[in-house]
Write an enzyme that holds these catalytic residues in place. Structure first.
Site, mmCIF file in Angstrom:
data_model
loop_
_atom_site.group_PDB
_atom_site.id
_atom_site.type_symbol
_atom_site.label_atom_id
_atom_site.label_comp_id
_atom_site.label_asym_id
_atom_site.label_seq_id
_atom_site.Cartn_x
_atom_site.Cartn_y
_atom_site.Cartn_z
ATOM 1 C CB ALA A 86 -33.473 42.725 29.308
ATOM 2 C CB THR A 87 -35.370 41.013 34.336
ATOM 3 O OG1 THR A 87 -36.232 40.369 33.396
ATOM 4 C CG2 THR A 87 -36.117 41.287 35.619
ATOM 5 C CG ASN A 166 -42.748 42.026 25.167
ATOM 6 O OD1 ASN A 166 -42.787 43.236 25.440
ATOM 7 N ND2 ASN A 166 -43.377 41.130 25.889
ATOM 8 C CD GLN A 194 -38.757 41.009 21.856
ATOM 9 O OE1 GLN A 194 -38.480 40.534 20.761
ATOM 10 N NE2 GLN A 194 -38.975 40.245 22.909
ATOM 11 C CB SER A 214 -31.934 40.325 26.892
ATOM 12 O OG SER A 214 -31.914 38.993 27.360
ATOM 13 C CG HIS A 216 -32.928 34.937 26.515
ATOM 14 N ND1 HIS A 216 -34.215 34.485 26.340
ATOM 15 C CD2 HIS A 216 -32.993 35.907 27.448
ATOM 16 C CE1 HIS A 216 -35.012 35.164 27.151
ATOM 17 N NE2 HIS A 216 -34.297 36.028 27.840
ATOM 18 C CB THR A 255 -17.255 36.792 39.617
ATOM 19 O OG1 THR A 255 -16.572 36.995 40.848
ATOM 20 C CG2 THR A 255 -16.325 36.125 38.623
ATOM 21 C CB CYS A 341 -55.533 29.512 30.015
ATOM 22 S SG CYS A 341 -57.291 29.744 30.210
HETATM 23 C C1 LIG Z 1 -37.527 39.259 27.261
HETATM 24 C C2 LIG Z 1 -37.715 40.700 27.569
HETATM 25 C C3 LIG Z 1 -37.243 41.256 28.761
HETATM 26 C C4 LIG Z 1 -36.592 40.417 29.841
HETATM 27 O O1 LIG Z 1 -35.297 40.039 29.467
HETATM 28 P P1 LIG Z 1 -34.526 38.894 30.280
HETATM 29 O O2 LIG Z 1 -33.139 38.971 29.737
HETATM 30 O O3 LIG Z 1 -35.213 37.617 29.947
HETATM 31 O O4 LIG Z 1 -34.594 39.246 31.711
HETATM 32 C C5 LIG Z 1 -37.427 42.602 28.971
HETATM 33 N N1 LIG Z 1 -38.031 43.373 28.069
HETATM 34 C C6 LIG Z 1 -38.508 42.887 26.909
HETATM 35 C C7 LIG Z 1 -39.173 43.795 25.929
HETATM 36 C C8 LIG Z 1 -38.366 41.536 26.621
HETATM 37 O O5 LIG Z 1 -38.857 41.055 25.480
#
Ligand SMILES: *Cc1c(COP(=O)(O)O)cnc(C)c1O
Length: 417
Positions: A86-87, A166, A194, A214, A216, A255, A341
């Site tokens: 998602a980044t 998130n 999310q 995303s 994961h 690819t 922290c």
């Molecule tokens: C985790 C997250 C991302 C980043 O997704 P990645 O697949 O880890 O790059 C972007 N936006 C939100 C709201 C997220 O929780």
């Protein structure tokens, strides 16, 4: 005299440590792993190979995944572009639209509690000469539609507002935003990482033009994601940010990660079929956790609107307790804190600060992220453990004693030594 508190017992069947940080990442569903495995071994073809069965087999698997993802969000398969996560999807959406629609305007609207993948991309756009409006949020964590309406001008080309947050799990008024953007002829992108697979998402009824997701975060693999790009009414164009072989309708060369894509597809299929039941189960467990904490502790604060909320999220502050000490006390439970922290900076969470919370509230916050593999027995243990540790820490806290006696700590004149 304070009472001696006994350690909470670990219920039968509960294994420590307990994972309750499902907004950071999720465990791969074993069914997803099973779907992926052949594509790591004998089905290793390149989905772009047109001349032999190895390529066709890979392409077929990718096509199925496209269908599975599209179906979860009400899109069509051709509207799904694969990315590394998602980044990348957020970068591609904002930079790609900014570049493609530059003639039409240079103004982008977003909001202050976005993920850094959106905020930092917007900052980059500012360096490139775009104008960016960062809408504030109210104490509930929601944007005000009037603020959005006022921010739109004749140079606005894109509104990018996340679906669900998130940290605090708050769900923005996506359908309303989509409707407004559609009426004004402005493109609407949403970071729906999310929300997808957790709550109903429909790109058509919600007038979403571009959407990031995303793998994961939905029990799929890391390093794979997708960008939904609307093809009709309107047809959205995105300038490629990665040049090369012209994969993914020219928007994203490289690819394809076939095993990852197969996993993302399988994860979406499972979510689509099980989402309603899973959401109900998560909400029951989340409410139980909240209720147990609220009935055993005073000076706590729930962060973000509970009315517009993800089923598996609870963000709570335990005032007069340092977030760091609390995290250390509950080190057999994996959760996140809005305290300093845990991040690279010394500032507490910018999301919590955007709600107008004081540093003391932000610093003492814990994000509980419940997921598919959590059980009620785990929830009960987590609640007991948090109550136990918060009570013990507060016994050592003179501030808590003073607050309990009704002294307004903001009005205390502290003596300097
Ligand atoms: C985790 C997250 C991302 C980043 O997704 P990645 O697949 O880890 O790059 C972007 N936006 C939100 C709201 C997220 O929780």
């Amino acid at each position: 005299m304070s009472t001696v508190l006994s350690e909470p017992k670990v219920p039968a069947g509960v294994k420590l440590p307990i994972y309750m940080d499902n907004h950071a990442t999720t465990q791969l569903d074993p069914r997803v792993l099973e779907a992926m495995l052949p594509y790591f071994t004998n089905k290793f073809g390149n989905a772009a190979s047109r001349n032999h069965s190895f390529g066709w087999e890979a392409e077929k698997a990718v096509d199925l995944a496209r269908e599975q993802i599209a179906k979860l969000i009400g899109a069509t398969a051709k509207e799904i572009i694969f990315t590394s996560g998602a980044t990348e999807s957020n970068n591609l959406a904002i930079k790609g639209i900014g570049e493609m629609y530059r003639e039409r305007g240079n103004h982008i609207i977003t909001q202050v509690t976005e993920h850094k993948a959106v905020l930092d991309t917007c900052k980059r756009m500012e360096k490139l000469g775009y104008r960016v409006t960062y809408l504030p949020v109210n104490a509930d964590g929601l944007i005000e539609m009037d603020d959005l309406k006022r921010a739109i001008d004749n140079k606005t080309i894109l509104v990018t507002i996340m679906f669900a947050n998130n940290e605090i799990g708050v769900i923005q008024p996506i359908a309303e935003i989509g409707k407004l953007c559609h009426e004004k002829g402005i493109l609407f992108h949403t970071d729906a990482v999310q929300a997808v697979g957790k709550v109903p998402v429909d790109v058509n009824t919600m007038n979403i033009d571009v959407l990031s997701l995303s793998g994961h975060k939905i029990y799929g693999p890391k390093g794979v994601g997708a960008l939904y790009v609307r093809r009709r009414n309107p047809r959205v164009q995105i300038a490629a940010q990665m040049d090369g072989g012209g994969h993914e309708r020219g928007m994203r060369s490289g690819t394809l990660n076939v095993p990852g894509i197969v996993g993302l597809g399988a994860a979406c299929e499972i979510s689509r079929l099980e989402m309603d039941a899973e959401a109900a189960k998560l909400k029951t467990m989340r409410d139980r956790l909240k209720e147990k904490l609220e009935s055993n502790l005073d000076f706590i604060h729930v962060n973000g609107s509970m009315e517009h909320h993800l089923p598996g999220n609870l963000n709570m502050s335990f005032i007069h307790v340092e977030g760091e000490s609390l995290l250390m006390g509950i080190n057999d439970i994996a959760v996140s804190s809005g305290s300093a922290c845990t991040s690279a900076t010394l500032e507490p969470s910018y999301v919590l600060k955007a709600l107008g919370l004081g540093d003391d509230v932000a610093h003492s916050s814990i994000r509980f992220g419940l997921g598919r593999f959590n059980s009620q027995a785990e929830v009960d243990y987590v609640a007991d453990k948090v109550v136990d540790v918060v009570q013990k820490l507060r016994e050592l806290s003179p501030l808590y004693e003073m607050a309990k006696e009704g002294i307004d700590l903001t009005k205390v004149q502290w003596q300097a030594h």
